[in-house]
Scaffold this motif. Structure first.
Motif, PDB file in Angstrom:
ATOM      1  N   SER A 160      17.766  73.419 -25.792  1.00  0.00           N
ATOM      2  CA  SER A 160      17.341  74.284 -24.698  1.00  0.00           C
ATOM      3  C   SER A 160      17.256  75.731 -25.142  1.00  0.00           C
ATOM      4  O   SER A 160      17.977  76.177 -26.058  1.00  0.00           O
ATOM      5  CB  SER A 160      18.306  74.164 -23.521  1.00  0.00           C
ATOM      6  OG  SER A 160      19.534  74.804 -23.821  1.00  0.00           O
ATOM      7  N   TYR A 161      16.386  76.476 -24.471  1.00  0.00           N
ATOM      8  CA  TYR A 161      16.276  77.909 -24.740  1.00  0.00           C
ATOM      9  C   TYR A 161      17.601  78.604 -24.450  1.00  0.00           C
ATOM     10  O   TYR A 161      18.017  79.509 -25.182  1.00  0.00           O
ATOM     11  CB  TYR A 161      15.159  78.534 -23.894  1.00  0.00           C
ATOM     12  CG  TYR A 161      14.984  80.009 -24.156  1.00  0.00           C
ATOM     13  CD1 TYR A 161      14.166  80.460 -25.198  1.00  0.00           C
ATOM     14  CD2 TYR A 161      15.658  80.963 -23.386  1.00  0.00           C
ATOM     15  CE1 TYR A 161      14.024  81.817 -25.445  1.00  0.00           C
ATOM     16  CE2 TYR A 161      15.522  82.318 -23.640  1.00  0.00           C
ATOM     17  CZ  TYR A 161      14.700  82.739 -24.677  1.00  0.00           C
ATOM     18  OH  TYR A 161      14.569  84.085 -24.936  1.00  0.00           O
ATOM     19  N   ALA A 162      18.283  78.175 -23.373  1.00  0.00           N
ATOM     20  CA  ALA A 162      19.565  78.789 -23.028  1.00  0.00           C
ATOM     21  C   ALA A 162      20.571  78.623 -24.154  1.00  0.00           C
ATOM     22  O   ALA A 162      21.312  79.565 -24.498  1.00  0.00           O
ATOM     23  CB  ALA A 162      20.108  78.183 -21.742  1.00  0.00           C
ATOM     24  N   PHE A 163      20.613  77.425 -24.744  1.00  0.00           N
ATOM     25  CA  PHE A 163      21.526  77.170 -25.860  1.00  0.00           C
ATOM     26  C   PHE A 163      21.149  78.023 -27.065  1.00  0.00           C
ATOM     27  O   PHE A 163      22.009  78.658 -27.688  1.00  0.00           O
ATOM     28  CB  PHE A 163      21.494  75.692 -26.227  1.00  0.00           C
ATOM     29  CG  PHE A 163      22.329  75.337 -27.432  1.00  0.00           C
ATOM     30  CD1 PHE A 163      23.705  75.266 -27.344  1.00  0.00           C
ATOM     31  CD2 PHE A 163      21.727  75.075 -28.656  1.00  0.00           C
ATOM     32  CE1 PHE A 163      24.488  74.938 -28.454  1.00  0.00           C
ATOM     33  CE2 PHE A 163      22.493  74.754 -29.774  1.00  0.00           C
ATOM     34  CZ  PHE A 163      23.874  74.680 -29.667  1.00  0.00           C
ATOM     35  N   LEU A 164      19.854  78.071 -27.383  1.00  0.00           N
ATOM     36  CA  LEU A 164      19.416  78.837 -28.551  1.00  0.00           C
ATOM     37  C   LEU A 164      19.629  80.334 -28.345  1.00  0.00           C
ATOM     38  O   LEU A 164      19.983  81.057 -29.284  1.00  0.00           O
ATOM     39  CB  LEU A 164      17.940  78.544 -28.841  1.00  0.00           C
ATOM     40  CG  LEU A 164      17.649  77.093 -29.260  1.00  0.00           C
ATOM     41  CD1 LEU A 164      16.156  76.864 -29.385  1.00  0.00           C
ATOM     42  CD2 LEU A 164      18.356  76.755 -30.573  1.00  0.00           C
ATOM     43  N   ASN A 165      19.452  80.801 -27.123  1.00  0.00           N
ATOM     44  CA  ASN A 165      19.714  82.207 -26.837  1.00  0.00           C
ATOM     45  C   ASN A 165      21.202  82.521 -27.002  1.00  0.00           C
ATOM     46  O   ASN A 165      21.581  83.579 -27.516  1.00  0.00           O
ATOM     47  CB  ASN A 165      19.253  82.545 -25.419  1.00  0.00           C
ATOM     48  CG  ASN A 165      19.197  84.035 -25.170  1.00  0.00           C
ATOM     49  OD1 ASN A 165      18.608  84.780 -25.955  1.00  0.00           O
ATOM     50  ND2 ASN A 165      19.816  84.475 -24.095  1.00  0.00           N
ATOM     51  N   ALA A 166      22.052  81.578 -26.591  1.00  0.00           N
ATOM     52  CA  ALA A 166      23.500  81.749 -26.773  1.00  0.00           C
ATOM     53  C   ALA A 166      23.856  81.764 -28.258  1.00  0.00           C
ATOM     54  O   ALA A 166      24.740  82.509 -28.696  1.00  0.00           O
ATOM     55  CB  ALA A 166      24.257  80.641 -26.057  1.00  0.00           C
ATOM     56  N   MET A 167      23.167  80.940 -29.052  1.00  0.00           N
ATOM     57  CA  MET A 167      23.427  80.916 -30.489  1.00  0.00           C
ATOM     58  C   MET A 167      23.043  82.243 -31.140  1.00  0.00           C
ATOM     59  O   MET A 167      23.753  82.747 -32.019  1.00  0.00           O
ATOM     60  CB  MET A 167      22.650  79.772 -31.146  1.00  0.00           C
ATOM     61  CG  MET A 167      23.104  78.373 -30.749  1.00  0.00           C
ATOM     62  SD  MET A 167      24.836  77.991 -31.211  1.00  0.00           S
ATOM     63  CE  MET A 167      25.673  78.321 -29.660  1.00  0.00           C
ATOM     64  N   LEU A 168      21.931  82.827 -30.706  1.00  0.00           N
ATOM     65  CA  LEU A 168      21.546  84.127 -31.246  1.00  0.00           C
ATOM     66  C   LEU A 168      22.568  85.195 -30.860  1.00  0.00           C
ATOM     67  O   LEU A 168      22.922  86.061 -31.669  1.00  0.00           O
ATOM     68  CB  LEU A 168      20.158  84.516 -30.734  1.00  0.00           C
ATOM     69  CG  LEU A 168      19.632  85.877 -31.211  1.00  0.00           C
ATOM     70  CD1 LEU A 168      19.552  85.956 -32.731  1.00  0.00           C
ATOM     71  CD2 LEU A 168      18.266  86.168 -30.587  1.00  0.00           C
ATOM     72  N   ALA A 169      23.062  85.120 -29.633  1.00  0.00           N
ATOM     73  CA  ALA A 169      24.052  86.094 -29.170  1.00  0.00           C
ATOM     74  C   ALA A 169      25.340  86.010 -29.983  1.00  0.00           C
ATOM     75  O   ALA A 169      26.096  86.987 -30.063  1.00  0.00           O
ATOM     76  CB  ALA A 169      24.354  85.875 -27.693  1.00  0.00           C
ATOM     77  N   GLU A 170      25.608  84.859 -30.591  1.00  0.00           N
ATOM     78  CA  GLU A 170      26.800  84.697 -31.428  1.00  0.00           C
ATOM     79  C   GLU A 170      26.665  85.397 -32.777  1.00  0.00           C
ATOM     80  O   GLU A 170      27.654  85.586 -33.475  1.00  0.00           O
ATOM     81  CB  GLU A 170      27.061  83.203 -31.677  1.00  0.00           C
ATOM     82  CG  GLU A 170      27.508  82.421 -30.454  1.00  0.00           C
ATOM     83  CD  GLU A 170      28.958  82.670 -30.102  1.00  0.00           C
ATOM     84  OE1 GLU A 170      29.718  83.107 -30.986  1.00  0.00           O
ATOM     85  OE2 GLU A 170      29.326  82.445 -28.937  1.00  0.00           O
ATOM     86  N   GLN A 171      25.449  85.775 -33.141  1.00  0.00           N
ATOM     87  CA  GLN A 171      25.208  86.308 -34.483  1.00  0.00           C
ATOM     88  C   GLN A 171      25.321  87.831 -34.490  1.00  0.00           C
ATOM     89  O   GLN A 171      24.335  88.559 -34.606  1.00  0.00           O
ATOM     90  CB  GLN A 171      23.840  85.844 -34.985  1.00  0.00           C
ATOM     91  CG  GLN A 171      23.775  84.335 -35.145  1.00  0.00           C
ATOM     92  CD  GLN A 171      22.457  83.837 -35.713  1.00  0.00           C
ATOM     93  OE1 GLN A 171      21.538  84.603 -35.975  1.00  0.00           O
ATOM     94  NE2 GLN A 171      22.372  82.531 -35.929  1.00  0.00           N
ATOM     95  N   SER A 172      26.543  88.308 -34.392  1.00  0.00           N
ATOM     96  CA  SER A 172      26.777  89.755 -34.379  1.00  0.00           C
ATOM     97  C   SER A 172      26.412  90.400 -35.709  1.00  0.00           C
ATOM     98  O   SER A 172      26.260  91.635 -35.778  1.00  0.00           O
ATOM     99  CB  SER A 172      28.242  90.046 -34.051  1.00  0.00           C
ATOM    100  OG  SER A 172      29.100  89.439 -34.994  1.00  0.00           O
ATOM    101  N   TYR A 173      26.247  89.589 -36.753  1.00  0.00           N
ATOM    102  CA  TYR A 173      25.852  90.118 -38.060  1.00  0.00           C
ATOM    103  C   TYR A 173      24.488  90.809 -37.974  1.00  0.00           C
ATOM    104  O   TYR A 173      24.170  91.677 -38.787  1.00  0.00           O
ATOM    105  CB  TYR A 173      25.756  88.981 -39.082  1.00  0.00           C
ATOM    106  CG  TYR A 173      26.841  87.948 -38.948  1.00  0.00           C
ATOM    107  CD1 TYR A 173      28.084  88.140 -39.536  1.00  0.00           C
ATOM    108  CD2 TYR A 173      26.626  86.778 -38.215  1.00  0.00           C
ATOM    109  CE1 TYR A 173      29.089  87.193 -39.399  1.00  0.00           C
ATOM    110  CE2 TYR A 173      27.623  85.828 -38.069  1.00  0.00           C
ATOM    111  CZ  TYR A 173      28.853  86.044 -38.661  1.00  0.00           C
ATOM    112  OH  TYR A 173      29.845  85.116 -38.521  1.00  0.00           O
ATOM    113  N   GLN A 174      23.661  90.415 -36.995  1.00  0.00           N
ATOM    114  CA  GLN A 174      22.326  91.005 -36.867  1.00  0.00           C
ATOM    115  C   GLN A 174      22.419  92.486 -36.513  1.00  0.00           C
ATOM    116  O   GLN A 174      21.635  93.297 -37.012  1.00  0.00           O
ATOM    117  CB  GLN A 174      21.545  90.276 -35.756  1.00  0.00           C
ATOM    118  CG  GLN A 174      21.449  88.774 -35.904  1.00  0.00           C
ATOM    119  CD  GLN A 174      20.297  88.325 -36.794  1.00  0.00           C
ATOM    120  OE1 GLN A 174      19.703  89.127 -37.518  1.00  0.00           O
ATOM    121  NE2 GLN A 174      19.982  87.044 -36.766  1.00  0.00           N
TER     122      GLN A 174
END
Length: 429
Positions: A263-277
């Protein structure tokens, strides 16, 4: 430059200081360091002692408080608090792929080499002098505790107390030894999570297999891989993490046009986890916090081969990773790709300056009070206790009541405990 505002019963003053990028060349390039003073409005003109806060990380700014709560509530009972945005973070001269884009890779590496704990402490010492403060106390969370030990090593005369939560480092051990220990702690957290939620193991395998079989893109266009998915395990080292992790996983898939997809919601949450960005210092300099006259050579990546369970293949058990950085991150993460060559140069660097002075610490007279978490996934308890044995006037509160983020979870109680402990050390005959 100084500005201020009032909110409720608190006064906030913003300070900006110009400091040398390289303290060995003080007349050369300078950077800005930002710090926010917080004080009880009714006591703004009182001659209060100061407490400076060192944030965890490296590479993250100080908290942005909006109320008298948590550890700050306890600190404000007796201190004037300074929330330091460590160099490269927050409102200090920022490190990002944007701000480094004009530099060559060797220039980036040289510039970034000045953003470790030794210079963070030099900045704090410069600020102390500019503020006219004779001595102050430090509160160091996680990596902030590492900074406190550096401060105690080089400027002990400037400190009245040192409070440390989840952040007593080894003074001598190589990064490889640190990761040998922390991989085992991560394995323990995996075992506990999947024991509590057995169905999550099948769901994680399903997600991982889907990522292996499909070109899945995060909202920023970056391909999402199994290795990136595993990295959300960093959350398992925080209190009450298991249930939110399970909730995140259970609705990862959605049916679209008769087919299951992430889901987009899941993938958006995964991106939010990437504070390295947004906070690349963490990825670029994390391993260097363990380096003194030695190179890391991507320690976590090499040590991982000793723990094959973390290298997922179809049909195998799935395992999350933890607080580790890897060279492939600079091939996969969109905002780290421009920094790949610089990161490799820093991983190979062997001439890192010493961060601690064991002899100075062996003669320590500053009261040091530490919360050492028995189940800490990020900082190995035995290494912390090993260090404290060589630091007189230090006292450890060893507890399994909290995870690594205890200061955030119950900061008022924890800081109160540490203040009492330090006072007890100070009053010893």
């Amino acid at each position: 430059m100084q500005t201020s505002f009032i909110d409720g019963d608190l006064l906030y003053r913003q300070h900006t200081f110009e400091v040398p990028l390289d303290y060995s060349l003080p007349q050369a390039q300078t950077i800005s360091v930002f710090a926010r003073e917080v004080v009880d409005l009714a006591r703004q003109n009182d001659d209060l002692p100061w407490l400076v806060y060192f944030q965890g990380g490296p590479g993250f700014p100080s908290p942005r408080p909006d109320s008298r709560s948590g550890w700050l509530k306890r600190a404000l009972q007796q201190y004037r608090v300074l929330l330091l945005d460590q160099r490269g973070t927050g409102n200090s001269t920022v490190i990002s792929h944007q701000t480094l884009a004009h530099m060559s890779a060797p220039e980036q590496a040289e510039y970034l080499s000045h953003f470790r704990a030794d210079n963070i402490v030099r900045d704090a010492e410069t600020i102390r002098e500019k503020l006219g403060v004779k001595q102050w106390a430090t509160l160091g969370q996680s990596f902030g505790g590492f900074c406190s030990l550096t401060y105690l090593s080089f400027y002990p005369q400037s400190l009245s107390r040192a409070y440390i939560t989840g952040g007593v480092p080894s003074l001598t051990r190589h990064a490889d030894e640190v990761y040998q220990a922390t991989y085992q702690r991560v394995q323990d957290k995996n075992d506990a999570f999947f024991a509590q939620f057995p169905s999550a193991q099948m769901q994680c395998q399903k997600i991982a297999d889907y990522l292996l079989d499909n070109d899945v893109r995060l909202p920023n266009g970056q391909r999402f891989t199994v290795e990136q998915f595993q990295m959300i395990g960093i959350n398992l080292g925080r209190s009450n993490a298991n249930v939110p992790m399970y909730y995140l996983l259970e609705d990862a898939f959605v049916e679209a046009n008769g087919k299951e997809t992430l889901s987009y919601a899941f993938l958006n949450a995964m991106l939010a986890e990437q504070s390295y960005q947004t906070n690349p210092i963490y990825a670029i300099l994390h391993e260097s916090i363990y380096c003194q006259q030695s190179a890391s050579n991507w320690s976590a990546h090499r040590v991982r081969n000793s723990f094959p369970k973390f290298n997922y293949q179809k049909g195998n058990t799935f395992q999350f990773t933890g607080e580790m950085v890897y060279p492939w991150m600079f091939e996969q993460f969109e905002c780290l790709k421009p920094l790949q060559e610089a990161a490799n140069l820093l991983a190979e660097r062997t001439d890192w300056a010493d961060l601690y002075d064991p002899q100075a610490l062996a003669n320590n007279t500053v009261p040091v009070a530490c919360a050492v978490y028995a189940d800490d996934m990020y900082v190995e308890m035995q290494y912390s206790l090993e260090t404290l044995k060589g630091v007189p006037n230090s006292k450890a509160w060893i507890t399994n009541e909290y995870e690594h983020n205890g200061l955030r979870a119950d900061g008022e109680r924890i800081l109160d405990k540490l203040i009492q402990m330090a006072d007890g050390v100070a009053n010893l005959p």
